[in-house]
Design a protein around this motif. Sequence first.
Motif, PDB file in Angstrom:
ATOM      1  N   GLN A  50       0.840  -1.211   0.000  1.00  0.00           N
ATOM      2  CA  GLN A  50       0.000   0.000   0.000  1.00  0.00           C
ATOM      3  C   GLN A  50       0.874   1.260   0.000  1.00  0.00           C
ATOM      4  O   GLN A  50       0.591   2.230  -0.711  1.00  0.00           O
ATOM      5  N   LEU A  51       1.944   1.217   0.793  1.00  0.00           N
ATOM      6  CA  LEU A  51       2.847   2.371   0.838  1.00  0.00           C
ATOM      7  C   LEU A  51       3.520   2.579  -0.517  1.00  0.00           C
ATOM      8  O   LEU A  51       3.553   3.709  -1.038  1.00  0.00           O
ATOM      9  N   ASP A  52       4.064   1.509  -1.080  1.00  0.00           N
ATOM     10  CA  ASP A  52       4.756   1.630  -2.379  1.00  0.00           C
ATOM     11  C   ASP A  52       3.835   2.256  -3.426  1.00  0.00           C
ATOM     12  O   ASP A  52       4.231   3.138  -4.175  1.00  0.00           O
ATOM     13  N   ALA A  53       2.593   1.767  -3.486  1.00  0.00           N
ATOM     14  CA  ALA A  53       1.654   2.274  -4.503  1.00  0.00           C
ATOM     15  C   ALA A  53       1.309   3.738  -4.245  1.00  0.00           C
ATOM     16  O   ALA A  53       1.138   4.522  -5.174  1.00  0.00           O
ATOM     17  N   ALA A  54       1.236   4.113  -2.974  1.00  0.00           N
ATOM     18  CA  ALA A  54       0.847   5.492  -2.640  1.00  0.00           C
ATOM     19  C   ALA A  54       1.920   6.493  -3.050  1.00  0.00           C
ATOM     20  O   ALA A  54       1.603   7.643  -3.373  1.00  0.00           O
ATOM     21  N   ILE A  55       3.187   6.063  -3.041  1.00  0.00           N
ATOM     22  CA  ILE A  55       4.263   7.040  -3.329  1.00  0.00           C
ATOM     23  C   ILE A  55       4.903   6.808  -4.693  1.00  0.00           C
ATOM     24  O   ILE A  55       5.862   7.494  -5.046  1.00  0.00           O
ATOM     25  N   GLU A  56       4.363   5.868  -5.441  1.00  0.00           N
ATOM     26  CA  GLU A  56       4.883   5.547  -6.780  1.00  0.00           C
ATOM     27  C   GLU A  56       4.979   6.812  -7.645  1.00  0.00           C
ATOM     28  O   GLU A  56       4.002   7.542  -7.807  1.00  0.00           O
ATOM     29  N   GLY A  57       6.153   7.082  -8.155  1.00  0.00           N
ATOM     30  CA  GLY A  57       6.323   8.201  -9.083  1.00  0.00           C
ATOM     31  C   GLY A  57       6.341   9.583  -8.429  1.00  0.00           C
ATOM     32  O   GLY A  57       6.384  10.591  -9.117  1.00  0.00           O
ATOM     33  N   ILE A  58       6.314   9.625  -7.098  1.00  0.00           N
ATOM     34  CA  ILE A  58       6.314  10.937  -6.415  1.00  0.00           C
ATOM     35  C   ILE A  58       7.753  11.285  -5.997  1.00  0.00           C
ATOM     36  O   ILE A  58       8.466  10.413  -5.482  1.00  0.00           O
ATOM     37  N   ALA A  59       8.142  12.525  -6.223  1.00  0.00           N
ATOM     38  CA  ALA A  59       9.527  12.928  -5.922  1.00  0.00           C
ATOM     39  C   ALA A  59       9.833  12.738  -4.430  1.00  0.00           C
ATOM     40  O   ALA A  59       8.979  13.053  -3.581  1.00  0.00           O
ATOM     41  N   PRO A  60      11.034  12.242  -4.107  1.00  0.00           N
ATOM     42  CA  PRO A  60      11.387  11.997  -2.702  1.00  0.00           C
ATOM     43  C   PRO A  60      11.188  13.214  -1.794  1.00  0.00           C
ATOM     44  O   PRO A  60      10.752  13.068  -0.652  1.00  0.00           O
ATOM     45  N   GLU A  61      11.472  14.419  -2.331  1.00  0.00           N
ATOM     46  CA  GLU A  61      11.303  15.594  -1.454  1.00  0.00           C
ATOM     47  C   GLU A  61       9.838  15.850  -1.121  1.00  0.00           C
ATOM     48  O   GLU A  61       9.517  16.398  -0.064  1.00  0.00           O
ATOM     49  N   LEU A  62       8.930  15.415  -2.010  1.00  0.00           N
ATOM     50  CA  LEU A  62       7.499  15.524  -1.684  1.00  0.00           C
ATOM     51  C   LEU A  62       7.088  14.411  -0.720  1.00  0.00           C
ATOM     52  O   LEU A  62       6.348  14.653   0.236  1.00  0.00           O
ATOM     53  N   VAL A  63       7.559  13.202  -0.980  1.00  0.00           N
ATOM     54  CA  VAL A  63       7.214  12.085  -0.081  1.00  0.00           C
ATOM     55  C   VAL A  63       7.588  12.453   1.361  1.00  0.00           C
ATOM     56  O   VAL A  63       6.847  12.167   2.307  1.00  0.00           O
ATOM     57  N   ALA A  64       8.718  13.147   1.508  1.00  0.00           N
ATOM     58  CA  ALA A  64       9.173  13.532   2.855  1.00  0.00           C
ATOM     59  C   ALA A  64       8.196  14.485   3.535  1.00  0.00           C
ATOM     60  O   ALA A  64       8.224  14.644   4.751  1.00  0.00           O
ATOM     61  N   GLN A  65       7.314  15.106   2.750  1.00  0.00           N
ATOM     62  CA  GLN A  65       6.364  16.069   3.340  1.00  0.00           C
ATOM     63  C   GLN A  65       5.015  15.452   3.692  1.00  0.00           C
ATOM     64  O   GLN A  65       4.127  16.122   4.205  1.00  0.00           O
ATOM     65  N   MET A  66       4.833  14.172   3.355  1.00  0.00           N
ATOM     66  CA  MET A  66       3.507  13.604   3.637  1.00  0.00           C
ATOM     67  C   MET A  66       3.433  13.086   5.085  1.00  0.00           C
ATOM     68  O   MET A  66       4.424  13.074   5.815  1.00  0.00           O
ATOM     69  N   ILE A  67       2.231  12.718   5.468  1.00  0.00           N
ATOM     70  CA  ILE A  67       2.018  12.062   6.760  1.00  0.00           C
ATOM     71  C   ILE A  67       1.503  10.665   6.435  1.00  0.00           C
ATOM     72  O   ILE A  67       0.720  10.490   5.492  1.00  0.00           O
ATOM     73  N   LEU A  68       1.978   9.681   7.187  1.00  0.00           N
ATOM     74  CA  LEU A  68       1.552   8.307   6.971  1.00  0.00           C
ATOM     75  C   LEU A  68       0.762   7.872   8.212  1.00  0.00           C
ATOM     76  O   LEU A  68       1.094   8.302   9.323  1.00  0.00           O
ATOM     77  N   ALA A  69      -0.260   7.062   8.016  1.00  0.00           N
ATOM     78  CA  ALA A  69      -1.007   6.556   9.182  1.00  0.00           C
ATOM     79  C   ALA A  69      -1.119   5.044   9.057  1.00  0.00           C
ATOM     80  O   ALA A  69      -1.597   4.544   8.031  1.00  0.00           O
ATOM     81  N   TYR A  70      -0.661   4.344  10.082  1.00  0.00           N
ATOM     82  CA  TYR A  70      -0.856   2.888  10.147  1.00  0.00           C
ATOM     83  C   TYR A  70      -2.139   2.633  10.916  1.00  0.00           C
ATOM     84  O   TYR A  70      -2.238   2.974  12.105  1.00  0.00           O
ATOM     85  N   GLU A  71      -3.119   2.067  10.223  1.00  0.00           N
ATOM     86  CA  GLU A  71      -4.411   1.797  10.851  1.00  0.00           C
ATOM     87  C   GLU A  71      -4.817   0.359  10.556  1.00  0.00           C
ATOM     88  O   GLU A  71      -5.434   0.093   9.505  1.00  0.00           O
TER      89      GLU A  71
END
Length: 253
Positions: free
Chosen positions: A150-171
């Motif tokens: 799920q994580l891989d698909a969510a960040i696929e193709g997104i620049a690393p500097e943007l990925v660093a700005q997201m919030i992740l939630a394990y639920e």
Amino acid sequence: MAAFVKPVIAGNWKMHKGPSQTREFFSRFIELREATADRTILFFPPAVSLAAAVEALAGRPDLLLGVQNSHWEREGAFTGEISPGMARDAGARFALIGHSERRHLFGETNEEVGRKVAAAFEAGLTPVVCVGETLEEREAGRLEEVILGQLDAAIEGIAPELVAQMILAYEPVWAIGTGVNATPEDAADAHGRLRRRLAERIGDDRAAEVPILYGGSVKPNNAQALLAAPDVDGLLVGGASLDPESFAAITRS
Ligand code: PEP
């Protein structure tokens, strides 16, 4: 391990509270919870209540708002959907994406989650991306495969500097709305796996910047222990965020 130090406490109201109840909630919450610099506090009201929330929070820039879902297109013939640009225009700064209810009740796929994340970034919203396994998947030993997929698909193709700005939630799905929370050890284990995968994808330093929230039956009486677990940088709260007293208590954990 995480460089992130300021816990994020987020309330997901789901399909609860229209504009009147939103105004009532915030008039009480604001009395209970003074502004704080030691927590980031977010609310995800229903989209129809966003305007009421913006108005109610006019004097409280420390309390931030998001939408519970947003589409990947900017506009078009998508009846019932809202775009991230519209949400931003209406006062949202965050978008919850891939919540388990969206995935399991509305059939949202990993691929759609990835498109929504990209569109949210493009519109200037911070995505709060939810991942989590069902009980069946956990019992079949598929926890890592499911949440990392799920994580891989969510960040696929997104620049690393943007990925660093997201919030992740394990639920974990089995913990949402059930009254059965993951133990702090279970949460730390899953969060550690997510952090390591982020580090593989975007590097250690950037991975350490991503807050990883735990969600699933968080209540005032278990919030502190969960928040103290390694790699748990905050909490995503459903049911207990509907009551101003209990949510204010959780923000103080
Ligand atoms: C949620 O909806 O994200 C959630 C975690 O719900 P609850 O706290 O009610 O389990």
